[in-house]
Motif scaffolding. Structure first.
Motif, PDB file in Angstrom:
ATOM      1  N   UNK B  33     -16.161  22.951  -1.569  1.00  0.00           N
ATOM      2  CA  UNK B  33     -17.130  23.325  -2.599  1.00  0.00           C
ATOM      3  C   UNK B  33     -17.981  24.451  -2.016  1.00  0.00           C
ATOM      4  N   UNK B  76     -24.390  14.736  -5.076  1.00  0.00           N
ATOM      5  CA  UNK B  76     -23.649  13.531  -5.466  1.00  0.00           C
ATOM      6  C   UNK B  76     -22.292  13.887  -6.076  1.00  0.00           C
ATOM      7  N   UNK B  77     -22.222  15.040  -6.740  1.00  0.00           N
ATOM      8  CA  UNK B  77     -20.983  15.443  -7.395  1.00  0.00           C
ATOM      9  C   UNK B  77     -19.948  15.971  -6.404  1.00  0.00           C
ATOM     10  N   UNK B  79     -18.635  15.060  -3.292  1.00  0.00           N
ATOM     11  CA  UNK B  79     -17.509  14.242  -2.822  1.00  0.00           C
ATOM     12  C   UNK B  79     -16.587  13.839  -3.967  1.00  0.00           C
ATOM     13  N   UNK B  80     -17.162  13.693  -5.149  1.00  0.00           N
ATOM     14  CA  UNK B  80     -16.351  13.334  -6.313  1.00  0.00           C
ATOM     15  C   UNK B  80     -15.404  14.490  -6.657  1.00  0.00           C
ATOM     16  N   UNK B  81     -15.913  15.700  -6.551  1.00  0.00           N
ATOM     17  CA  UNK B  81     -15.083  16.874  -6.851  1.00  0.00           C
ATOM     18  C   UNK B  81     -13.979  17.048  -5.813  1.00  0.00           C
ATOM     19  N   UNK B  84     -13.795  13.414  -1.313  1.00  0.00           N
ATOM     20  CA  UNK B  84     -14.323  12.984  -0.021  1.00  0.00           C
ATOM     21  C   UNK B  84     -15.250  14.075   0.496  1.00  0.00           C
TER      22      UNK B  84
END
Lengths: 486, 249
Positions: B33, B76-77, B79-81, B84
């Motif tokens: 990211x 918060x987004x 690791x979801x994206x 991990x």
């Protein structure tokens, strides 16, 4: 080329508070070989469960159910999901000592159930090899025990259950009341709703003891023959195999056949039905505390060490223990996995996985022979191999067949993970060719196409319809469900 | 044991060292990211990376590090994206030209906001996560300029010095959970930030990124980039104050 996906602040409502970081935990599969971070919620009431489901839907997050976390693989974890841990919902709501019907919240453990009911002369009709799983977890995975041929699975003894749907609605299900959903929920690994309560039929026992017979088997053929012959006469049939042995000795091992003592056979049933008589011993050989036993076992947990351990165990069973007949308490016989607390830590740092195949009886010897030989050829013999006899059951995603299962434990190391996952795939192929199936509660490595190939009568399509009906927004999931069902 | 990075967050990824790190990470099969303020630049670089890799490995996240309130929900987004998160790099930084007799509080505040407070916001979130879960690597891009209070850029030097202390504090908090906190102190690196500056021993941003990733994989405490700047730093730090104030550095 795929376009870059923007994780834009516009797609994230920054006015909403983030999930509390103190909920964040690394959630392990029981075998410790797979894990994932998740936000763990432990509600103690149905309203608390509803709150978690609502939170997930407001945030667009998945929810994964977890009981005691005793599934070996990735059934009770999911990366970054809300983990709904239900073992605080553990009240026994009603108990009828006349009929042996127990009404309990789903988070109550098998240990709590048998300890509650045994004094009245009742014992769970089916128990897994450890007493710690929750009733809800056992139903969600439809677990079996050492008497699966005689008594089927945990689900076969469920009379009724309450299912909380992600919409917040509660449905009461039984064989008479929405039987399709009842048979779909049991064994659906938590994908259709949250089981919050169940009524469970226990079985009457007149003694706290079993009569156990230990029988050696020289090879796989003999092992299967003895297990098949014993299924009509023994309540419990379980075989241990030395998976290191090859050639003519391939599949050698020992079976334990057990039956409940009939009325009059136990001279002191009131004593043997007491909890004190069931407690597992505090020490091994009278001196080694159970709690440190795994530390003594750990130095042996490698291929040469386990080869020796398996070999010595076989030779002892074939000499000193040959055809031994002895009484054993219900708990001691049933919960072998609890004998050595923390035994899984002998597999640290990599943990272990288990692969359990279910094969129709006529093909079992050929398939298991191929599996054991393949493990040996690849240099990854199973450290613990266990055989059981099974019968089919009426549940939609049932793993059971009229045949045998072989469960194989493998250590996971830094260097063998890729080969081990490939081995699991190769072990699974002959199972599918023979019309067999697999057991999600144990799985961590099965490729989806092989899992799906086990269902040839439209079960997966019917399951998808139930999923659309119960959880259209796909709130409930798990790493296992994502992997096997997509 | 060397760490492998599979899921990384790079803040300040639209140019300089941050961009070079994102490119190198993606080339090594890592999903990244990329956070930066300039949407066009960021999306262009991410698209280039994805084109080169033949799959979606770079995920642009447009964000101004001064908007600290956004950080917890954005973090918060991540690791979801990615699926991990094992590496977080804070590479955002500004260096304002400051005259020898100039005292501009607005410029200084901007420097602190980007170089220090943005780092605190993002790395606090990272530290909280890694402290809970164990493991993970945090990398902060400081500067050799933070080693001494040179007269040239008071706020820049202070921000980088404070960042180094902050990173040390994080390290002392969470090292026991297996988290590595790596302080990077580059010397002169060819980046848009240093364009026009008189430099020597300069290295390219790509070379700096290569060294930084090698240090991060080893989990070192503090690394000068390249290593010879450690000697320079030692010399600078050894100069007595009464002499140092006479030097025009």
């Amino acid at each position: 080329m795929p376009p870059a996906t923007a994780v834009s602040p516009s797609s994230v409502d920054t006015a909403v508070a983030p999930l509390p970081v103190d909920r964040l935990e690394r959630v392990d599969g029981w075998g410790m070989a797979v894990s994932a971070p998740g936000y763990v919620y432990r509600p103690s009431t149905i309203d608390g469960v509803r709150d978690v489901l609502e939170l997930a839907q407001r945030r667009g997050l998945p929810v994964t159910q977890r009981g005691s976390g005793r599934s070996y693989g990735d059934a009770a974890l999911c990366p970054e999901a809300l983990i709904l841990e239900l073992n605080r919902m553990r009240r026994i709501l009603a108990w009828d000592p006349e009929s042996g019907v127990l009404d309990a919240e789903a988070g109550v453990s098998i240990a709590e159930i048998w300890r509650y009911a045994l004094g009245d002369g009742w014992w769970p009709a089916v128990v897994p090899g450890t007493m710690h799983p929750t009733l809800g977890g056992c139903l969600a995975m439809n677990v079996h025990g050492k008497n699966c041929w005689r008594r089927g699975t945990v689900g076969d003894h469920c009379l009724e259950l309450d299912l909380l749907l992600p919409t917040g609605e509660i449905r009461t299900l039984s064989r008479q009341r929405d039987a399709e959903l009842f048979h779909g929920v049991i064994g659906s690994f938590g994908q259709l709703g949250v089981i919050t309560r169940a009524r469970w039929q226990l079985k009457k026992v007149s003694s706290g003891l079993l009569e156990v017979r230990a029988v050696p088997a020289r090879d796989l053929g003999e092992m299967l023959r003895i297990a098949d012959d014993a299924k009509e006469t023994s309540e419990y049939v379980v075989g241990w195999l030395d998976a290191f042995a090859g050639g003519k000795r391939l599949g050698r091992g020992q079976l334990h056949l057990a039956r409940h003592l009939e009325e009059g056979e136990d001279p002191a049933p009131t004593q043997t039905l007491k909890l004190e008589a069931q407690d597992l011993p505090d020490t091994f050989f009278g001196v080694i505390p159970r709690s440190v036993m795994w530390r003594l076992m750990k130095p042996w947990n490698h291929r040469p060490g386990m080869r020796l351990v398996n070999s010595v165990k076989f030779h002892l069973s074939n000499t000193l223990g040959k055809d031994a007949v002895y009484p054993q308490s219900l708990a001691a016989f049933s919960f072998l996995l609890d004998y050595v607390p923390g035994w899984k830590k002998t597999y640290l740092p990599g943990g272990l996985i288990q692969h359990q195949s279910f094969v129709p009886a006529p093909a079992a010897e050929g398939v298991f022979r191929r599996q054991l030989e393949l493990c040996r050829q690849r240099g990854m013999p199973s450290f613990l191999a266990v055989l059981k006899r099974h019968r089919p059951d009426p549940f939609l995603l049932s793993h059971a067949v009229d045949g045998f299962s072989l469960a194989l434990d493998f250590p996971v190391t830094g260097g063998n993970r890729r080969q081990l996952w490939r081995l699991v795939r190769d072990l699974a192929e002959p199972v599918i060719e023979a019309g067999g199936r697999f057991y999600p509660a144990k799985d961590a490595a099965l490729p989806p196409e092989l899992f799906r190939a086990g269902f040839t009568d439209g079960q997966l399509e019917r399951f998808a319809e139930l999923k659309d009906r119960c959880d259209p927004d796909r709130v409930l999931t798990s790493a296992l469900a994502e992997r096997l069902l997509g | 044991m060397k760490r492998e990075f599979h899921h990384a967050l790079v803040i300040g990824a639209s140019s300089g060292i941050g961009e070079a790190l994102a490119r190198r990470l993606a080339a090594a099969d890592c999903r990244v990211v990329m956070v930066a303020r300039r949407r066009d630049e960021l999306e262009r670089i991410a698209a280039e990376i994805n084109d080169l890799c033949g799959e979606e490995r770079a995920f642009p996240l447009v964000h101004d590090v001064r908007d600290r309130d956004e950080v917890p929900r954005l973090f918060e987004q991540v690791p979801r994206t990615l699926g991990g998160l094992d590496l977080v790099v804070y590479a955002s930084g500004v260096l304002h030209k400051v005259g020898f007799e100039e005292y501009d509080t607005a410029k200084d505040a901007h420097t602190f906001e980007v170089n220090l407070l943005g780092a605190v916001a993002w790395l606090n979130a990272a530290a909280a996560r890694f402290q809970r879960l164990g493991g993970g690597t945090i990398v902060g891009i400081g500067s050799i300029a933070g080693d001494r209070g040179r007269s040239g850029s008071p706020a820049y030097n202070t921000s980088k010095g404070a960042l180094a202390i902050y990173l040390e504090t994080l390290r002392n908090r969470i090292a026991r959970r297996g988290t590595k906190v790596v302080t990077i102190k580059p010397g002169y690196v060819e980046t848009p930030m240093t364009a026009g500056a008189k430099m020597f021993w300069e290295v390219s941003a790509d070379r700096a990124a290569q060294i930084i990733l090698a240090k991060a994989r080893r989990g070192v405490v503090c690394a000068y980039v390249p290593a010879r700047w450690r000697l320079v730093s030692w010399v600078i730090r050894s100069i007595p104050s009464f002499l140092f104030r006479r030097l025009k550095v």
